[in-house]
Design a protein around this motif. Structure first.
Motif, short mmCIF file in Angstrom:
data_model
loop_
_atom_site.label_atom_id
_atom_site.label_comp_id
_atom_site.label_asym_id
_atom_site.label_seq_id
_atom_site.Cartn_x
_atom_site.Cartn_y
_atom_site.Cartn_z
N PHE A 10 52.40 32.75 45.88
CA PHE A 10 52.35 31.32 45.56
C PHE A 10 51.94 30.48 46.76
CE2 PHE A 10 55.65 33.38 42.92
CZ PHE A 10 54.86 33.48 41.78
N GLU A 11 51.47 31.14 47.79
CA GLU A 11 50.95 30.45 48.95
C GLU A 11 49.43 30.31 48.86
OE1 GLU A 11 52.41 32.80 52.15
OE2 GLU A 11 54.50 32.11 51.91
N ARG A 12 48.85 30.86 47.78
CA ARG A 12 47.42 30.75 47.52
C ARG A 12 47.22 30.28 46.08
NH1 ARG A 12 44.52 35.93 50.34
NH2 ARG A 12 46.06 36.32 51.99
N ARG A 13 46.10 29.62 45.87
CA ARG A 13 45.87 29.06 44.54
C ARG A 13 45.35 30.09 43.55
NH1 ARG A 13 44.39 23.01 42.92
NH2 ARG A 13 44.37 23.30 40.66
N GLY A 14 44.62 31.11 43.97
CA GLY A 14 44.07 32.08 43.05
C GLY A 14 42.67 31.67 42.62
N PRO A 15 42.14 32.18 41.50
CA PRO A 15 42.81 33.00 40.48
C PRO A 15 43.16 34.40 40.97
CG PRO A 15 40.46 32.82 40.03
CD PRO A 15 40.73 31.89 41.17
N TRP A 16 43.93 35.12 40.12
CA TRP A 16 44.55 36.37 40.52
C TRP A 16 44.15 37.53 39.61
CZ3 TRP A 16 47.55 37.09 44.80
CH2 TRP A 16 47.96 35.94 45.49
N ALA A 17 43.94 38.67 40.25
CA ALA A 17 43.87 39.93 39.52
C ALA A 17 45.25 40.55 39.54
CB ALA A 17 42.86 40.88 40.17
N THR A 18 45.78 40.88 38.37
CA THR A 18 47.07 41.56 38.26
C THR A 18 46.84 42.89 37.55
OG1 THR A 18 48.23 39.44 38.07
CG2 THR A 18 49.43 41.43 37.42
N VAL A 19 47.29 43.97 38.16
CA VAL A 19 47.08 45.30 37.57
C VAL A 19 48.39 46.09 37.63
CG1 VAL A 19 45.82 47.48 37.69
CG2 VAL A 19 44.66 45.32 38.26
N GLU A 47 34.81 41.74 33.43
CA GLU A 47 34.53 41.04 32.18
C GLU A 47 35.29 39.73 32.07
OE1 GLU A 47 35.54 43.95 29.30
OE2 GLU A 47 33.64 45.06 29.47
N GLU A 48 36.45 39.66 32.73
CA GLU A 48 37.25 38.44 32.67
C GLU A 48 36.88 37.45 33.77
OE1 GLU A 48 41.41 39.32 32.39
OE2 GLU A 48 41.18 40.43 30.51
N GLY A 49 35.90 37.84 34.63
CA GLY A 49 35.39 36.89 35.61
C GLY A 49 35.80 37.12 37.04
N ALA A 50 36.44 38.23 37.35
CA ALA A 50 36.88 38.48 38.73
C ALA A 50 35.68 38.66 39.65
CB ALA A 50 37.77 39.71 38.78
N ASP A 51 35.80 38.21 40.88
CA ASP A 51 34.72 38.34 41.86
C ASP A 51 34.63 39.78 42.35
OD1 ASP A 51 36.21 38.38 44.77
OD2 ASP A 51 37.29 37.16 43.31
N THR A 52 33.47 40.15 42.85
CA THR A 52 33.21 41.54 43.26
C THR A 52 34.13 42.00 44.37
OG1 THR A 52 30.87 41.31 42.65
CG2 THR A 52 31.44 43.11 44.14
N ALA A 53 34.37 41.16 45.37
CA ALA A 53 35.21 41.56 46.50
C ALA A 53 36.63 41.89 46.06
CB ALA A 53 35.23 40.47 47.56
N THR A 54 37.18 41.08 45.15
CA THR A 54 38.54 41.33 44.68
C THR A 54 38.59 42.60 43.83
OG1 THR A 54 39.08 38.98 44.73
CG2 THR A 54 40.46 40.38 43.35
N VAL A 55 37.58 42.82 42.99
CA VAL A 55 37.54 44.04 42.18
C VAL A 55 37.48 45.27 43.08
CG1 VAL A 55 36.18 45.36 40.51
CG2 VAL A 55 36.50 42.90 40.19
N PHE A 77 48.67 42.74 43.05
CA PHE A 77 48.24 41.36 42.89
C PHE A 77 47.18 41.10 43.95
CE2 PHE A 77 52.75 41.53 41.67
CZ PHE A 77 52.68 41.05 40.36
N ALA A 78 45.99 40.68 43.51
CA ALA A 78 44.88 40.51 44.45
C ALA A 78 44.13 39.21 44.18
CB ALA A 78 43.92 41.69 44.33
N THR A 79 43.63 38.63 45.27
CA THR A 79 42.77 37.44 45.17
C THR A 79 41.98 37.34 46.46
OG1 THR A 79 42.71 35.09 44.63
CG2 THR A 79 44.39 35.78 46.18
N GLY A 80 40.83 36.67 46.40
CA GLY A 80 40.05 36.44 47.62
C GLY A 80 39.61 37.70 48.32
N GLY A 81 39.42 38.78 47.59
CA GLY A 81 38.93 40.01 48.18
C GLY A 81 39.97 40.87 48.84
N GLU A 82 41.26 40.62 48.59
CA GLU A 82 42.30 41.47 49.16
C GLU A 82 43.51 41.59 48.24
OE1 GLU A 82 44.72 39.94 52.44
OE2 GLU A 82 43.68 38.01 52.23
N VAL A 83 44.19 42.72 48.36
CA VAL A 83 45.46 42.90 47.65
C VAL A 83 46.54 42.23 48.48
CG1 VAL A 83 47.16 44.57 46.83
CG2 VAL A 83 44.72 45.04 46.55
#
Length: 382
Positions: A10-19, A47-55, A77-83
């Motif tokens: 919650f220190e970052r806005r996201g969006p978030w990949a949750t797996v 397909e849901e719109g995640a950026d390549t670095a985060t994937v 939980f990942a965002t901005g190209g990192e878990v």
């Protein structure tokens, strides 16, 4: 369950990949299956719109997951190209769950990681104690205390001078028990534990127990299994800890549901319990949620709510979110929004059983969401 360990999310806005992911068995067949599952997860995120670095970061983490270290799986939980955070699960997900959303997807974590209460284990001997916290984030050292080291051993003689020495031994034991109890009480408060397990010889446990505050004695049990000496950990000790946790949670659920039933709106007195998304959103805005109740099968968990960058910027309507100071609110699930509030305001979260598991479901929150409040308020129209 306290969610403070999720604070980095919650220190970052996201969006978030949750797996939520269960690594395959570590053999040739399992490795191939894992690769297929990882590809499926990554395709879903794309397909849901995640950026390549985060994937790519998620893919690397999933391929590195170890069945030995995480036999029931793990959530990432990942965002901005990192878990940013991962957490071990207590039960494996039936199938991989992957999503790309404005907020982390948290409700499955409550079900799959269990509601293990924070248990403070005190390994006691005559000279001191070591403390270990068993909580959602895994075992952690929680401090230690050293008392007087001499004299601590009795003799077998009945001579006067030996009896005098034995009295000194008794005094040392009693002094050390007092210091251990004082340090244990401080550690209990500092780490936010729910219950205590005392491991050590009966005399030592009893002396410490008798000196604990009454509020802590009520949630303390003792066991002869395990101790402070190196190599004294045992399977029976682990079983005692798990049994204590289960018993605590059964009592906790019943007590909370009884309070919830008694405190709901429906009388002309102030209420300390609410249910339904609108009432919970109002309580969340004012940081009044003490215990958030979630029934995973509830229909309102997926109800759309509007949120801003700050956790308490949550509203039922978009215009309400803008009134709270967010110019560009976004739509999220109600359970994700409320769990974010619970995590940052140190509220407890309790998963309650579905209606079919209870003889009387009158104490279950309507729609699957309810709360006990930190302070009461007058019902509308009072």
């Amino acid at each position: 369950m306290h969610l403070s360990f999720l604070q980095p999310l919650f220190e970052r806005r996201g969006p978030w990949a949750t797996v939520y992911f269960d690594p395959a068995q570590n053999d040739e067949t399992g490795a191939k299956q894992r690769e297929l599952l990882v590809r499926q997860v990554c395709r879903t995120l794309e397909e849901e719109g995640a950026d390549t670095a985060t994937v790519e970061a998620v893919s690397d983490a999933l391929m590195s997951a170890s069945p030995e270290e995480d036999p029931a799986g793990r959530v990432f939980f990942a965002t901005g190209g990192e878990v940013v955070l991962s957490h071990r699960l207590s039960r494996p997900p039936q199938r991989p769950l992957a999503c790309w959303a404005p907020l982390p997807r948290l409700t499955p974590l409550l079900e799959l990681s269990g509601q293990d209460p924070a248990c403070l284990v005190a390994y006691i001997d005559r000279t001191g104690a070591d403390f270990e916290l068993r909580a959602a984030a895994g075992p952690q050292e929680a401090g230690q205390v050293e008392g007087r080291q001499h004299p601590v051993h009795r003799t077998g003689s009945a001579q006067w001078n030996e009896r005098h020495f034995q009295l000194k031994v008794e005094n040392t034991w009693e002094h050390n028990a007092g210091e251990i109890a004082e340090a244990l009480a401080a550690a209990f408060e500092e780490c936010g534990a729910d219950l205590v397990v005392l491991a050590g010889d009966p005399r030592e446990r009893s002396s410490v127990y008798d000196r604990l505050p009454e509020t802590i004695r009520k949630v303390t049990i003792g066991t002869e299994h395990g101790g402070r000496a190196a190599g004294s950990d045992s399977v029976p000790l682990e079983e005692v800890i798990e049994q204590a946790r289960r018993q605590y949670m059964r009592r906790r659920v019943e007590e909370v549901l009884e309070r919830f039933r008694a405190g709901r709106v429906g009388t002309d007195r102030p209420t300390d319990a609410v249910e339904g998304v609108p009432a919970l959103v109002e309580a969340a805005q004012e940081h009044r949620i003490d215990t958030l109740l979630i029934r995973p099968d509830g229909a309102e968990l997926a109800r759309e709510t509007w949120v801003g960058a700050e956790p308490d910027q949550v509203a039922v309507r978009r215009t309400d979110a803008q009134t709270l100071g967010e110019s560009e609110p976004i739509l999220v699930r109600a359970d994700d929004a409320l769990l974010r509030v619970a995590a940052v305001t140190a509220a407890d979260v309790l998963v309650v059983p579905p209606a079919e598991e209870r003889e009387d479901d009158s104490d279950l929150p309507t729609g699957g969401l309810g709360a006990l409040l930190r302070w009461t308020y007058e019902p509308s129209g009072a």
